[in-house]
Design a protein around this motif. Sequence first.
Motif, short mmCIF file in Angstrom:
data_model
loop_
_atom_site.label_atom_id
_atom_site.label_comp_id
_atom_site.label_asym_id
_atom_site.label_seq_id
_atom_site.Cartn_x
_atom_site.Cartn_y
_atom_site.Cartn_z
N ILE A 133 0.84 -1.20 0.00
CA ILE A 133 0.00 0.00 0.00
C ILE A 133 0.87 1.25 0.00
CG2 ILE A 133 -1.57 1.38 1.42
CD1 ILE A 133 -2.94 -1.20 2.22
N GLU A 134 1.86 1.28 0.87
CA GLU A 134 2.74 2.45 0.94
C GLU A 134 3.53 2.61 -0.36
OE1 GLU A 134 4.88 4.86 4.43
OE2 GLU A 134 3.86 2.98 4.75
N CYS A 135 3.85 1.50 -0.98
CA CYS A 135 4.57 1.53 -2.26
C CYS A 135 3.70 2.16 -3.34
CB CYS A 135 4.98 0.12 -2.65
SG CYS A 135 5.89 0.01 -4.21
N GLU A 136 2.42 1.79 -3.40
CA GLU A 136 1.52 2.36 -4.40
C GLU A 136 1.35 3.86 -4.19
OE1 GLU A 136 0.21 0.92 -7.16
OE2 GLU A 136 1.58 -0.67 -6.57
N ALA A 140 2.56 6.90 -6.85
CA ALA A 140 1.62 7.95 -7.26
C ALA A 140 2.19 9.33 -6.96
CB ALA A 140 0.28 7.75 -6.55
N ILE A 141 2.87 9.46 -5.81
CA ILE A 141 3.50 10.74 -5.46
C ILE A 141 4.55 11.12 -6.50
CG2 ILE A 141 4.99 11.94 -3.80
CD1 ILE A 141 3.69 10.21 -1.59
N VAL A 142 5.40 10.17 -6.86
CA VAL A 142 6.47 10.46 -7.83
C VAL A 142 5.89 10.95 -9.15
CG1 VAL A 142 8.31 9.45 -9.22
CG2 VAL A 142 8.16 8.90 -6.80
N GLY A 208 9.21 6.06 -10.90
CA GLY A 208 8.75 5.89 -9.54
C GLY A 208 9.25 4.63 -8.86
N GLU A 209 9.34 3.54 -9.61
CA GLU A 209 9.78 2.28 -9.02
C GLU A 209 11.18 2.43 -8.42
OE1 GLU A 209 8.71 -1.46 -7.94
OE2 GLU A 209 7.56 -0.50 -9.54
#
Length: 219
Positions: A133-136, A140-142, A208-209
């Motif tokens: 969840i935090e990764c998603e 999205a932020i990036v 982002g990844e």
Amino acid sequence: MPQSLKPKSIKLLHYEEKKDDKRIFRQGVTLIEYEGQPSKIIQWSQLVEGDPFGEHETTYRINYGSESILRSFKVKYLGREGDKHRVLIKEGVSGCGTKTKRIENKELLVPDKLYQPYPLQQKSEEGKDPNPIECEICKAIVSVLCGLLAEGVAESVACDEACGEVCLIFIEDPVIYGICVVICIPSCDELLQLIISLGVATACGLGGEYLCQKAGLCC
């Protein structure tokens, strides 16, 4: 660079849901555990009035620490597009923490899995990998942050602007929306410093990844 925000785990400690013909009420408690930082407990509730696949109003109350946040959105469901749902936020207030911004007639594509709460993955080995969840949220932020920086938005306000947009993506899922409202600004601040250190063009070109892995928010 600020101290790492790498989470050990995100756990849904309590969840309950009540439904009738015209309303859905959900409430719960979420625990975010970090490495080397105090844990955060988020108490949240979501009330959906109307047809989730038509006209509806979604109201959130989110409490964490000494902060209490109330958000309300009038939403119109526009239809399904592949594995996403297109919705129109007719009016509402976006933003994280105490910083807010009014929005009107903003269209969003919401991933299918975010249209209702789903069980959070429990980590069998604490500290091994950040929660997905935090990764998603991070990715999205990036995406939004790089777009704003490319448009020339000042670094001093970029995270406020980015988080106001990012968390809207998750408004139909109370678990993830509550987490986003709490963690977006500190996560974005760390990502912004990383992007600046690498150079905006170089960092955003990496995607982002890569950036979220470097920040410890994705495995």
